[in-house]
Write a protein that holds these residues in place. Sequence first.
Motif, mmCIF file in Angstrom:
data_model
loop_
_atom_site.group_PDB
_atom_site.id
_atom_site.type_symbol
_atom_site.label_atom_id
_atom_site.label_comp_id
_atom_site.label_asym_id
_atom_site.label_seq_id
_atom_site.Cartn_x
_atom_site.Cartn_y
_atom_site.Cartn_z
ATOM 1 N N ALA A 18 0.832 -1.205 0.000
ATOM 2 C CA ALA A 18 0.000 0.000 0.000
ATOM 3 C C ALA A 18 0.867 1.256 0.000
ATOM 4 O O ALA A 18 0.600 2.209 -0.740
ATOM 5 N N GLY A 19 1.908 1.253 0.829
ATOM 6 C CA GLY A 19 2.813 2.402 0.853
ATOM 7 C C GLY A 19 3.530 2.595 -0.465
ATOM 8 O O GLY A 19 3.697 3.730 -0.933
ATOM 9 N N PHE A 20 3.933 1.472 -1.104
ATOM 10 C CA PHE A 20 4.615 1.561 -2.396
ATOM 11 C C PHE A 20 3.688 2.130 -3.465
ATOM 12 O O PHE A 20 4.091 2.987 -4.264
ATOM 13 N N LEU A 21 2.452 1.674 -3.488
ATOM 14 C CA LEU A 21 1.509 2.154 -4.496
ATOM 15 C C LEU A 21 1.174 3.633 -4.293
ATOM 16 O O LEU A 21 1.113 4.400 -5.263
ATOM 17 N N ILE A 22 0.985 4.036 -3.041
ATOM 18 C CA ILE A 22 0.564 5.411 -2.754
ATOM 19 C C ILE A 22 1.712 6.402 -2.901
ATOM 20 O O ILE A 22 1.552 7.473 -3.494
ATOM 21 N N PHE A 23 2.876 6.041 -2.368
ATOM 22 C CA PHE A 23 3.975 7.007 -2.278
ATOM 23 C C PHE A 23 5.041 6.836 -3.359
ATOM 24 O O PHE A 23 5.919 7.688 -3.484
ATOM 25 N N ASN A 24 5.010 5.751 -4.123
ATOM 26 C CA ASN A 24 6.026 5.533 -5.152
ATOM 27 C C ASN A 24 5.433 5.385 -6.550
ATOM 28 O O ASN A 24 5.733 6.189 -7.440
ATOM 29 N N LEU A 25 4.623 4.352 -6.731
ATOM 30 C CA LEU A 25 4.130 4.061 -8.077
ATOM 31 C C LEU A 25 3.167 5.129 -8.582
ATOM 32 O O LEU A 25 3.304 5.619 -9.712
ATOM 33 N N PHE A 26 2.195 5.505 -7.767
ATOM 34 C CA PHE A 26 1.232 6.517 -8.210
ATOM 35 C C PHE A 26 1.911 7.863 -8.517
ATOM 36 O O PHE A 26 1.623 8.462 -9.563
ATOM 37 N N PRO A 27 2.794 8.390 -7.657
ATOM 38 C CA PRO A 27 3.480 9.648 -8.018
ATOM 39 C C PRO A 27 4.300 9.527 -9.294
ATOM 40 O O PRO A 27 4.379 10.485 -10.081
ATOM 41 N N LEU A 28 4.918 8.355 -9.524
ATOM 42 C CA LEU A 28 5.697 8.172 -10.747
ATOM 43 C C LEU A 28 4.807 8.226 -11.979
ATOM 44 O O LEU A 28 5.118 8.912 -12.961
ATOM 45 N N LEU A 29 3.684 7.516 -11.925
ATOM 46 C CA LEU A 29 2.757 7.519 -13.061
ATOM 47 C C LEU A 29 2.151 8.902 -13.270
ATOM 48 O O LEU A 29 1.982 9.354 -14.414
ATOM 49 N N TYR A 30 1.836 9.580 -12.170
ATOM 50 C CA TYR A 30 1.258 10.921 -12.284
ATOM 51 C C TYR A 30 2.274 11.907 -12.843
ATOM 52 O O TYR A 30 1.925 12.785 -13.647
ATOM 53 N N ALA A 31 3.545 11.767 -12.442
ATOM 54 C CA ALA A 31 4.586 12.635 -12.980
ATOM 55 C C ALA A 31 4.742 12.419 -14.489
ATOM 56 O O ALA A 31 4.931 13.381 -15.249
ATOM 57 N N PHE A 32 4.653 11.151 -14.921
ATOM 58 C CA PHE A 32 4.743 10.883 -16.355
ATOM 59 C C PHE A 32 3.562 11.500 -17.099
ATOM 60 O O PHE A 32 3.728 12.064 -18.192
ATOM 61 N N TYR A 33 2.377 11.436 -16.486
ATOM 62 C CA TYR A 33 1.200 12.059 -17.110
ATOM 63 C C TYR A 33 1.373 13.575 -17.178
ATOM 64 O O TYR A 33 1.089 14.194 -18.224
#
Length: 290
Positions: A18-33
């Motif tokens: 949950a921490g990885f998805l919220i604080f790592n993966l989601f910000p990375l995908l959002y930054a790419f968007y």
Amino acid sequence: MKSSEAKAGIGFILPFLAGFLIFNLFPLLYAFYISLVDYNTLKPSFNFIGFDNFTRIFHDPIALQAYWSSFLYTLIYVPALIVLSFFLAVLLNRKFFLRPVSRTMILIPYVANVIAIAMVWSMILDPYDGPVNAFLHLIGVQNPPMWLGGTKTALPTIALVNVWQSLSFQTIVFLAALQGVPKELYEASELDGAGRWKKVRNVTIPLVSPTTFFLVITSVIGSFQNYASVRALTNGGPGVASRVISLNIYEEAFTYNRYSYAAAQAILLFGVILVITIIQWRGQKKWVHY
């Protein structure tokens, strides 16, 4: 039994996931968007512009200089840190008076506040009133370096200050690895007539190579992400001499409000670090001994 173990395993990894998805993966995908649109706080707009932000980087001399400065910083910081920490760990692994106290005191720079360290080193390396240049004048050096105030010396000086600060962590990790080297191998090498340097080269270095590989990987990644010390010591100056890419990304986003352009630079930095890490990972087979 298997079902209960599976549920327990899922329960253990769920907080991390949950921490990885919220604080790592989601910000990375959002930054790419964000990097694919034209967005800033002064003109809220999510108009899709494709890879225009990425193309713009290669026509921006300040951004290119920032990437190059980060690369030069890494070339200075990582080898100096690895070599010095290894030899310091070798020294601390030997028996001498006050060894426990020395091992404790070496951690002080690592736990000290970055801003406090920057203030102290700024005073020490002051080109006009600092004690370092005063000593150099005393021994006859007519034109001592400008250190943090010189366009050619600012970046190497920051790298060396950060080496001093990070030296303790790397040394402790190397020290733990050295204590795992079997003493029988040193005794066998002594029977073969090996001297101190040959024992280090033929026994110590190969056996701690996995630890060295780990520290090289983490040091390279950390060097490209360096921001706080650069901001505190020179703020990227003089001019853009020490403006590394992490500082440039921060300025683009939070000073000029160009979030999409900053996100594109961050994604490109991620790609650069990823490529360097893959090269290191594949190259480890030639020198890392497990």
